[in-house]
Scaffold this motif. Structure first.
Motif, PDB file in Angstrom:
ATOM      1  N   LEU A   1       2.150  14.031 -10.345  1.00 33.35           N
ATOM      2  CA  LEU A   1       3.241  12.907 -10.659  1.00 33.35           C
ATOM      3  C   LEU A   1       2.173  11.668 -11.221  1.00 33.35           C
TER       4      LEU A   1
ATOM      5  N   LEU B   1     -11.608  12.772 -14.249  1.00 31.42           N
ATOM      6  CA  LEU B   1     -11.882  11.837 -13.236  1.00 31.42           C
ATOM      7  C   LEU B   1     -10.618  12.092 -12.191  1.00 31.42           C
TER       8      LEU B   1
ATOM      9  N   ARG C   1      -9.935  15.320  -9.638  1.00 30.92           N
ATOM     10  CA  ARG C   1     -10.427  15.506  -8.340  1.00 30.92           C
ATOM     11  C   ARG C   1      -9.731  15.365  -7.102  1.00 30.92           C
ATOM     12  N   VAL C   2      -8.652  14.737  -7.376  1.00 29.21           N
ATOM     13  CA  VAL C   2      -7.899  14.538  -6.261  1.00 29.21           C
ATOM     14  C   VAL C   2      -6.213  14.967  -6.600  1.00 29.21           C
ATOM     15  N   ARG C   3      -5.592  15.445  -5.590  1.00 28.65           N
ATOM     16  CA  ARG C   3      -4.097  15.772  -5.989  1.00 28.65           C
ATOM     17  C   ARG C   3      -3.159  14.958  -4.725  1.00 28.65           C
ATOM     18  N   GLY C   4      -1.789  15.201  -5.217  1.00 30.54           N
ATOM     19  CA  GLY C   4      -0.535  14.832  -4.408  1.00 30.54           C
ATOM     20  C   GLY C   4      -0.796  13.306  -4.321  1.00 30.54           C
ATOM     21  N   ALA C   5      -0.504  12.684  -3.108  1.00 30.73           N
ATOM     22  CA  ALA C   5      -0.356  11.301  -2.997  1.00 30.73           C
ATOM     23  C   ALA C   5      -1.490  10.356  -3.578  1.00 30.73           C
ATOM     24  N   TYR C   6      -2.706  11.228  -3.435  1.00 29.00           N
ATOM     25  CA  TYR C   6      -3.876  10.478  -3.877  1.00 29.00           C
ATOM     26  C   TYR C   6      -3.923  10.281  -5.542  1.00 29.00           C
TER      27      TYR C   6
ATOM     28  N   VAL D   1      -1.239   9.991  -7.367  1.00 20.53           N
ATOM     29  CA  VAL D   1      -0.210   8.968  -7.624  1.00 20.53           C
ATOM     30  C   VAL D   1      -0.830   7.628  -7.443  1.00 20.53           C
ATOM     31  N   ILE D   2      -1.528   7.298  -6.443  1.00 18.64           N
ATOM     32  CA  ILE D   2      -2.308   6.139  -6.395  1.00 18.64           C
ATOM     33  C   ILE D   2      -3.344   5.800  -7.483  1.00 18.64           C
ATOM     34  N   VAL D   3      -4.135   7.057  -7.530  1.00 23.45           N
ATOM     35  CA  VAL D   3      -5.264   6.764  -8.600  1.00 23.45           C
ATOM     36  C   VAL D   3      -4.654   6.600  -9.843  1.00 23.45           C
TER      37      VAL D   3
END
Lengths: 385, 345, 290
Positions: free
Chosen positions: B52, B112, B115-120, B122-124
């Motif tokens: 997302l 970049l 490196r993170v997934r899901g809710a993180y 989204v905010i990134v």
């Protein structure tokens, strides 16, 4: 798929044709695009209310060219893309021969290419960015002053107020940046030292960092350019931080009545430029017009704090109608030509247009009077200078 | 949908300028079409890889700014005495640059942020769009900041003596339609390829996909690059149509519009963003036509969104597909095959 | 020197505010994994409640604060039951879309009811600021700071030290096991959302008198809250508190010594920087990746 889209598209077209079809032929339409929702909703609604007063007055007096006028007010949602869409709709669907709008400089700049494309003139009632009248768009007729004019009108007061060193705080948009630059230029030319020039996001609510910096800069006067909501907060927070400088608000969207109500004692001792002072309508160029507008505004129960915004819409409609009348027909090109010759006695003063911008494709610019008022003991007073 | 049906639909859409005399509706169709291209590109990320991205408008805006700057020319001081500049270039070239720059940004951001997934994630992605907006707002020398880049030229194609101008709406409408078809074909090819299957596999179960040797990050980056490039192209189209660009192009509401189009239409389906886009492109106009207060129009819009999610949680296209196949009384197994897998928890 | 100390003081006071904004969101977004776009509107709701109670009905300021929190919790519970309960186990983007719809409806309802004109709420504190040498800060802000610390401590206790908090954490870590253990999943969902909403409303009710109350006030609050939550790490009250203070310091120092134009970009720049250097974030949690 078509099963679903069919009815919706039909509904769209039907709804559209109903809206236009219901209107009889004998009206002349004027398109208005204002921010009725979103960040600038408060001001946009005031301008629309002022415009409606003008519409009713004009129609009561028999309309124009023997026909009634009809305002078609569209919401541009404080968003440039929507502003373009409203202008497309007003011109292409409602076939308005003249427009008024679009409140903020960004919104006005966004719709300007469309005016040129469709060759329809627009009366600009609020925006102050210099770029609007200098970029060579011959369909622009602005009744509000530019930041440059405002700064120039302020010039005689610099010495009288004893300004030696000035700091700035303004919103990071056309309105704020333009105003800051023009005032700084004017002050510098008058031998005033410029301290820090701080900006803020138009949505920001906390200015403690900027104010601490301004306090450390040690000027005697702080020029602030923003709308009334942020101005309220700046006055409150300046008091909290014991910022003991004179605050002058520029740009004319400062509604001193609302400041007194909401910032309370913190508003005392602040100065505000305005293009219409409803506290002493007798000083305006056309006191009878100002009083008539004010009386009707109050009769309709509109918010008194909105008087300093509503007149823009009121005058804008009168100017557009004067253009239609002088043109003798509801034709965009004829109205554009006729607007160059109009003289309207308005709240803004005696409105007429001078040429601005590159030769051959000048825009029209009115020269309104600029007033400086002071808030003293919770009341708006004329400045003693 | 069969190929014939698609061809008929495209032909029908292409004929619109011939019979639709009210140019205002053509304007609505053009803007809707541009946002559908953007929504289709978002669908590649959201629908096919399951990520997302709420920063999608950044690619759209970067495309818009790049195209505007290349076609207008610019000059900036990188260091006190080092200037970088460019003379005005033709619009078609500017649009290609926009696509390329947006794609490159997509590559960097993909590397970049995956490196993170899901809710993180989204905010990134939101943060990324916000930073880009603030750069556009504050780097006044390059972007003119809030004063906006205006008088952006309209697209013209051709050579001396023969010029095709896209200033007029019918021509521009056909251009948007062409882009839409091209992007549709690219996405259709991509998702039906090996890379597309890998993407869907990682949407369904990332650790499983990894364990069978799919290089997850690589495919995510591929999807982001294609998606960003398309969004950039849509932004370029938009900027040469509206002919002004300011930092408000990065407004969050535009991302929201794209997400609405994808999710209500049916994410992970080829036709989803188109159906969702047509509906949510037209709804505001229907509401505008009704004589109700603007706030109420917004409220109706919000309620409609919620209702679509409730009654068609997987989107309109999957709902229609399963309805059609149930009418055909197909064997149960086939009905399941047509509809995408139920979303994982 | 005086300027730097004033900046630090401002940042501390602002940090308390930001922490308060962050903890409500971290519960809903961090634990429930609902991208809660109504957070800003619940904040605005708290502020409007405060206005209606304290200014229109003449309720005592402090009583109005408590009532605003209760009303916020009630509205949160209603939102959860009406909108989210049917979407248990749905994708993050499906619930998000519903929350976007609710956000649009709520914000425009506020404008319909209250008009776009900004309102202000009077506070019972002395108008003159608290002055300490070259420094000064308003009493109202001191109160907000104290109240924020109290609410944060209370929330921390509730989540980490009570049975309800334990049930919450268990539910969102492993629904099925939690259900097997006899936890009433539906109630926990509603309670968590109501708690987060109540904290958002509290922030609005506390900050309404500091700032002005307007329909779009929630948008800024929400964007700050999202930055704070990712800075601090999802789902952790301690993290959100620290995130709030970090954001305030970075903004204040950034605006004071770099450029005020980038003030609101600082938080987001920081997030991207952290990602470059440490993809696991400042307060690493293993759930952060994958």
């Amino acid at each position: 798929m078509r099963k679903l889209i069919g009815p919706i598209a039909t509904a769209a077209i039907l709804a559209g044709s109903l809206a236009t079809g219901a209107v009889a032929q004998e009206t002349i339409k004027i398109g208005v695009t204002q921010p009725l929702t979103g960040a600038f909703a408060a001001s946009g609604n005031y301008v629309a209310q002022g415009a409606k007063i003008a519409e009713d007055e004009i129609n009561k007096a028999g309309g124009v060219l023997g026909k009634k006028i009809q305002l078609i007010i569209e919401d541009n949602k404080s968003n440039p893309t929507e502003a373009v869409s409203t202008v497309e709709k007003l011109i292409e669907k409602d076939k308005v021969p003249v427009l008024m709008g679009a409140w903020s400089s960004t919104l006005t700049l966004a719709v300007m290419p469309k005016l040129q494309e469709y060759r329809v003139p627009m009366v600009v009632e609020t925006s102050s960015s210099g770029k609007i009248t200098t970029s060579g768009n011959p369909y622009i007729f602005r009744i509000s002053p530019t930041s440059e004019m405002e700064a120039k009108a302020f010039q005689p007061l610099v010495a009288k107020m004893g300004i030696k060193k000035a700091d700035f705080l303004y919103t990071n948009n056309d309105f704020g940046i333009g105003s800051g630059a023009e005032y700084a230029k004017m002050l510098k030319a008058n031998g005033v030292k410029i301290g820090v020039m701080e900006t803020m996001d138009p949505k920001a609510t906390d200015f403690s960092a900027q104010l601490a910096k301004i306090k450390a800069a040690g000027g005697d006067t702080l020029f602030v350019t923003t709308a009334v909501e942020q101005l309220t907060l700046i006055l409150k927070q300046a008091k909290e931080q014991q910022l003991k400088v004179r605050i002058v608000s520029c740009g004319g969207s400062n509604s001193p009545d609302q400041l007194i109500e909401q910032a309370g004692a913190a508003a005392n001792g602040s100065y505000h430029t305005t293009f219409f002072p409803p506290w002493f309508p007798e000083v305006t160029k056309n006191p009878d017009v100002s009083k008539r507008y004010m009386a009707e505004w109050k009769k309709r129960g509109h918010n008194v704090g909105g008087l300093t915004e509503g007149y823009r819409g009121y005058d804008g409609i009168y100017v557009a109608v004067a253009g239609i009348k002088a043109a003798g027909k509801a034709d965009p090109e004829a109205i554009r030509k006729a607007l160059w010759g109009v003289h309207v006695k308005g709240v803004y003063g005696d409105i007429s247009f001078m040429k601005q911008g590159p030769a051959g494709k000048e825009s029209g610019q009115n020269v309104p009077t600029v007033y400086l008022v002071e808030i003293k003991d919770g009341k708006v007073v004329k400045t003693s200078f | 949908m069969s190929r014939l049906l698609v061809s008929i639909l495209v032909a029908l859409l292409a004929s619109v300028p011939l019979w639709l005399t009210d140019f205002y509706y053509l304007h609505v169709l053009i803007v809707t079409g541009i946002f559908i291209v953007a929504a289709m590109s978002l669908n590649l990320l959201l629908g096919y890889t399951g990520q997302l991205s709420l920063g999608h408008v950044a690619f759209f805006g970067i495309g818009a700014y790049t195209s505007a700057l290349v076609s207008l020319g610019f000059e900036v001081h990188i260091l006190p005495d080092v200037t970088v500049g460019m003379a005005p270039k033709p619009v078609w070239f500017a649009m290609l640059c926009a696509t390329a720059v947006a794609g490159l940004t997509g590559y960097a951001i993909g590397k970049l942020s995956f490196r993170v997934r899901g809710a993180y994630f989204v905010i990134v992605s939101i943060s990324f769009a916000e930073v880009v907006r603030l750069v556009a707002l504050n780097w006044v020398e390059l972007t003119q900041g809030p004063m906006a880049l205006n008088n952006i030229p309209a697209l013209t194609l051709g050579f001396d003596g023969f010029e095709l101008s896209f200033l007029r709406k019918p021509a521009f409408y056909l251009l948007v339609l062409t882009m839409l078809v091209v992007c549709y074909v690219i996405i259709a090819r991509l998702v039906n390829s090996r890379a597309g299957r890998a993407m869907i596999a990682l949407r369904e179960n990332e650790s499983l996909a990894m364990s069978v040797g799919i290089d997850v990050t690589r495919y995510l980056v591929v999807a982001t690059v294609v998606s960003a490039a398309m969004a950039g192209m849509a932004g370029a189209l938009y900027t040469h149509y509206i002919r002004i660009v300011d930092p408000d192009i990065f407004l969050f509401i535009y991302t929201v519009t794209m997400v609405i189009m994808v999710v209500t239409g049916g994410k992970g389906t080829l036709a989803g963003p188109i159906v969702g886009g047509v509906i949510f492109g037209i709804v505001p106009e229907v509401l505008r036509g009704m004589e109700i207060r603007p706030e109420v129009q917004w409220i109706a819009y919000g309620v409609l969104m919620v209702l679509v999610v409730y009654f068609l949680p997987r989107g309109i296209v999957p709902a229609i597909e399963s309805y059609m196949s149930s009418r055909r009384r197909a064997p149960k197994g086939e009905a399941v095959a047509v509809a995408p897998e139920a979303p994982q928890q | 020197m005086g300027e730097l100390v004033q900046h630090l003081l401002n940042a501390t006071i602002l940090g308390g505010t930001y922490a308060l904004l962050g903890i409500g969101l971290t519960l809903i977004f961090g634990i429930m994994r609902v991208v809660n776009f109504t957070h800003g509107e619940l904040y605005a709701f708290g502020a409007y409640c405060m206005y209606a109670l304290a200014m229109l009905l003449g309720v005592n300021f402090f009583v109005a604060l408590v009532l605003a929190m209760i009303l916020g919790a009630a509205l949160g519970a209603v939102l959860e039951i009406v909108l989210l309960s049917r979407l248990r186990g749905a994708d993050i983007d499906t619930t998000m879309l519903v929350m976007i719809g609710a956000w649009i409806v709520m914000q425009n309802t506020e404008q319909l009811v209250w008009s776009g004109v900004a309102l202000s709420i009077a506070n019972p504190f002395p108008a003159d600021p608290l002055v300490m040498g070259p420094l000064s800060v308003s009493w109202n802000r001191v109160f907000v700071f104290a109240a924020a610390l109290l609410l944060i401590a209370g929330t921390y206790h509730l989540v980490n030290r009570t049975r309800l908090g334990k049930a919450m954490r268990a539910t969102f870590q492993d629904r099925d096991t939690a259900a097997l253990m006899g936890i009433r999943i539906d109630r926990i969902h509603t309670a968590t959302f109501a708690l987060g909403s109540s904290l958002a409303a509290a922030a609005g009710a506390l900050l309404g008198p500091v700032f002005v109350v307007a329909p779009t006030m929630g948008d800024l609050a929400a964007s700050k809250a999202f930055a704070i939550v990712i800075l601090g790490g999802l789902g952790s009250v301690t993290g959100a508190t620290l995130g709030g203070f970090i954001l305030a310091f970075v903004e204040e120092i950034g605006a004071g010594y770099i450029s005020s134009g980038y003030r609101d970009a600082m938080g987001f720049l920081l997030i991207i920087l952290i990602l470059l250097v440490r993809p696991t974030g400042l307060f690493a949690q293993k759930e952060r990746i994958g």
